[in-house]
Design a protein around this motif. Structure first.
Motif, mmCIF file in Angstrom:
data_model
loop_
_atom_site.group_PDB
_atom_site.id
_atom_site.type_symbol
_atom_site.label_atom_id
_atom_site.label_comp_id
_atom_site.label_asym_id
_atom_site.label_seq_id
_atom_site.Cartn_x
_atom_site.Cartn_y
_atom_site.Cartn_z
ATOM 1 N N ARG A 183 35.919 -3.244 -25.958
ATOM 2 C CA ARG A 183 36.236 -4.667 -25.840
ATOM 3 C C ARG A 183 35.235 -5.374 -24.922
ATOM 4 N N SER A 184 34.873 -4.728 -23.831
ATOM 5 C CA SER A 184 33.899 -5.314 -22.905
ATOM 6 C C SER A 184 32.524 -5.436 -23.543
ATOM 7 N N ASP A 185 32.164 -4.482 -24.402
ATOM 8 C CA ASP A 185 30.843 -4.478 -25.045
ATOM 9 C C ASP A 185 30.750 -5.460 -26.196
ATOM 10 N N TYR A 186 31.770 -5.480 -27.054
ATOM 11 C CA TYR A 186 31.653 -6.206 -28.317
ATOM 12 C C TYR A 186 32.818 -7.145 -28.621
ATOM 13 N N GLY A 187 33.760 -7.296 -27.709
ATOM 14 C CA GLY A 187 34.836 -8.248 -27.901
ATOM 15 C C GLY A 187 36.106 -7.674 -28.479
ATOM 16 N N SER A 188 37.145 -8.508 -28.469
ATOM 17 C CA SER A 188 38.475 -8.066 -28.882
ATOM 18 C C SER A 188 38.566 -7.743 -30.364
ATOM 19 N N SER A 189 37.818 -8.481 -31.189
ATOM 20 C CA SER A 189 37.893 -8.257 -32.630
ATOM 21 C C SER A 189 37.492 -6.833 -32.998
ATOM 22 N N VAL A 190 36.377 -6.359 -32.428
ATOM 23 C CA VAL A 190 35.915 -4.997 -32.705
ATOM 24 C C VAL A 190 36.905 -3.979 -32.146
ATOM 25 N N ALA A 191 37.345 -4.196 -30.904
ATOM 26 C CA ALA A 191 38.277 -3.256 -30.283
ATOM 27 C C ALA A 191 39.597 -3.199 -31.039
ATOM 28 N N ASN A 192 40.073 -4.345 -31.507
ATOM 29 C CA ASN A 192 41.324 -4.362 -32.256
ATOM 30 C C ASN A 192 41.194 -3.643 -33.592
ATOM 31 N N SER A 318 33.404 -20.508 -22.050
ATOM 32 C CA SER A 318 32.219 -20.778 -22.871
ATOM 33 C C SER A 318 31.273 -19.580 -22.893
ATOM 34 N N THR A 319 31.116 -18.914 -21.759
ATOM 35 C CA THR A 319 30.273 -17.718 -21.720
ATOM 36 C C THR A 319 30.865 -16.619 -22.578
ATOM 37 N N TYR A 320 32.174 -16.440 -22.494
ATOM 38 C CA TYR A 320 32.829 -15.417 -23.310
ATOM 39 C C TYR A 320 32.631 -15.714 -24.793
ATOM 40 N N ARG A 321 32.816 -16.977 -25.177
ATOM 41 C CA ARG A 321 32.653 -17.343 -26.593
ATOM 42 C C ARG A 321 31.220 -17.116 -27.055
ATOM 43 N N ASN A 322 30.258 -17.512 -26.263
ATOM 44 C CA ASN A 322 28.855 -17.330 -26.653
ATOM 45 C C ASN A 322 28.497 -15.857 -26.825
ATOM 46 N N THR A 323 29.167 -14.988 -26.067
ATOM 47 C CA THR A 323 28.882 -13.552 -26.135
ATOM 48 C C THR A 323 29.555 -12.888 -27.318
ATOM 49 N N PHE A 324 30.808 -13.283 -27.593
ATOM 50 C CA PHE A 324 31.613 -12.527 -28.554
ATOM 51 C C PHE A 324 32.027 -13.294 -29.803
ATOM 52 N N ARG A 325 31.563 -14.513 -29.984
ATOM 53 C CA ARG A 325 31.951 -15.288 -31.159
ATOM 54 C C ARG A 325 31.587 -14.522 -32.417
ATOM 55 N N VAL A 326 32.565 -14.187 -33.249
ATOM 56 C CA VAL A 326 32.354 -13.297 -34.395
ATOM 57 C C VAL A 326 31.389 -13.866 -35.432
ATOM 58 N N PRO A 327 31.549 -15.102 -35.931
ATOM 59 C CA PRO A 327 30.637 -15.591 -36.968
ATOM 60 C C PRO A 327 29.198 -15.678 -36.506
ATOM 61 N N ALA A 328 28.984 -15.839 -35.181
ATOM 62 C CA ALA A 328 27.625 -15.981 -34.685
ATOM 63 C C ALA A 328 26.952 -14.646 -34.399
ATOM 64 N N ALA A 329 27.685 -13.547 -34.611
ATOM 65 C CA ALA A 329 27.135 -12.238 -34.262
ATOM 66 C C ALA A 329 25.941 -11.888 -35.149
ATOM 67 N N ASP A 330 24.906 -11.372 -34.564
ATOM 68 C CA ASP A 330 23.725 -10.909 -35.282
ATOM 69 C C ASP A 330 23.826 -9.400 -35.452
ATOM 70 N N PRO A 331 23.989 -8.897 -36.697
ATOM 71 C CA PRO A 331 24.201 -7.460 -36.896
ATOM 72 C C PRO A 331 23.031 -6.602 -36.457
ATOM 73 N N THR A 332 21.859 -7.223 -36.287
ATOM 74 C CA THR A 332 20.698 -6.439 -35.853
ATOM 75 C C THR A 332 20.563 -6.412 -34.338
ATOM 76 N N LYS A 333 21.417 -7.183 -33.667
ATOM 77 C CA LYS A 333 21.328 -7.256 -32.204
ATOM 78 C C LYS A 333 22.413 -6.410 -31.580
ATOM 79 N N VAL A 334 22.025 -5.548 -30.684
ATOM 80 C CA VAL A 334 22.982 -4.712 -29.955
ATOM 81 C C VAL A 334 22.923 -5.082 -28.491
ATOM 82 N N LEU A 335 24.093 -5.181 -27.878
ATOM 83 C CA LEU A 335 24.116 -5.555 -26.470
ATOM 84 C C LEU A 335 23.340 -4.564 -25.629
#
Length: 342
Positions: A183-192, A318-335
């Motif tokens: 959850r800390s790495d990729y957000g609640s959606s992935v963890a859920n 706002s920082t949390y949203r910018n980090t974990f917003r699902v539609p904006a996620a770039d599949p080629t980018k890894v934290l």
């Protein structure tokens, strides 16, 4: 050549010893191993390491063939140390091998390190827990305190998060800790998604009690499950302790006592956590404004939401949203590995 064949993924190394509990080894592989992006790409690469590659004894009638040595620790973004059955033998911790402790010296300064159950003894022996809050299995808490007085041990919680260093209590809390890291790495959606795939609770707060001696039977008068389900449907409304107790037709004192026995935290602590979880979900998955999310999650104002989210996660909405917003996620980018020194 690196033993991690997918350098674009977050690399997890699981350091095992003789007597490893297969279930704890399986936790790391199962949870991190099935975490995927919204586009279906695996987010972690998990490898098992040991001091001397080869057959590693478990606490059952099977052995584990580990092909990777300690060099893998230097390549990892996260290192996890599970328990060993030898940890439960009297005085075994005092003789933790120097090579084992030395192996932790291969870990890079920015790497996250976590223990499951009595794996915390290994971290403590290496001095990694000095001055930090940590936990371990409640059965060996007294021995831990005797050996490592410089550690702020809290045996009454599921897990602790001190930034770079994390510890968990018994086996099941290892699941909670791994989900917390995902959850800390990729957000609640992935963890859920991982939690649903494993059929486990998506979130149990680390401060929840690891061992509840007298759980209240589901049929006992005053059981709080119905009020909890009701509260989850009314998070956007003011919900008081009196409201919850009235819903179960018991006094506030009786309700609070039963709630702590069942859940391990106070009713208001639990309610606040549910609201934070809902706010995180809305930040990740919707385009609602911060003001709208504050209302939907029951915080009332954006200021209140900011205060509560920062207290829980040390980030703004706002920082949390910018980090974990699902539609904006770039599949080629890894934290990148988090900077645990800040």
């Amino acid at each position: 050549m690196s033993i991690f064949i997918h350098p674009n993924r977050h690399r997890v190394a699981v350091l095992v010893r003789d007597g490893v509990l297969p279930i704890e080894l399986g936790i790391a592989h199962r949870l991190f191993g099935q975490a995927k992006s919204a586009e279906g790409e695996f987010l972690y690469e998990v490898r098992t390491c040991t001091l001397v590659p080869g057959q590693v004894r478990t606490d059952t009638d099977i052995t584990v063939n580990v092909t990777h040595g300690p060099a893998g620790l230097s390549e990892a973004d996260t290192v996890i140390v599970p328990a060993s059955d030898e940890d439960y033998e009297p005085h075994s911790h005092a003789g933790l091998s120097s090579p084992l402790v030395d192996a932790l010296g291969l870990i890079r300064p920015a790497t996250r390190i976590a223990s499951i159950c009595t794996g915390s003894f290994v971290l403590a022996a290496a001095g990694l827990l000095n001055g930090l809050r940590a936990t371990t299995h409640w059965r060996v808490a007294d021995q831990f305190r005797m050996l490592y007085p410089a550690v702020d041990l809290d045996p009454d919680v599921l897990y602790t998060d001190e930034g770079r260093i994390l510890t968990s209590a018994g086996v099941a809390s290892g699941i909670d800790l791994c989900l917390h890291m995902i959850r800390s790495d990729y957000g609640s959606s992935v963890a859920n998604d991982v939690a649903r795939g494993t059929i486990v609770s998506p979130h149990r707060d680390g401060g929840q009690a690891q061992f509840i001696q007298h759980p209240v039977p589901e049929t006992e008068l005053g059981n709080t499950r119905a009020s909890r389900m009701w509260a989850l449907k009314h998070l956007d409304e003011p919900v008081s302790l009196n409201d919850l107790a009235k819903h179960e037709s018991v006094s506030v004192r009786t309700y609070t006592r039963h709630f702590r026995q069942e859940v391990g935290v106070s009713p208001l602590q639990w309610l606040n956590q549910q609201r934070i979880d809902l706010a995180r979900q809305l930040l990740e998955e919707t385009d609602l404004s911060i003001d709208q999310i504050a209302v939907e999650a029951g915080f009332g104002t954006a200021t209140s939401l900011r205060q509560h989210l920062y207290a829980a996660l040390r980030v703004s909405p706002s920082t949390y949203r910018n980090t974990f917003r699902v539609p904006a996620a770039d599949p080629t980018k890894v934290l990148a590995p988090m900077d645990y020194e800040t």
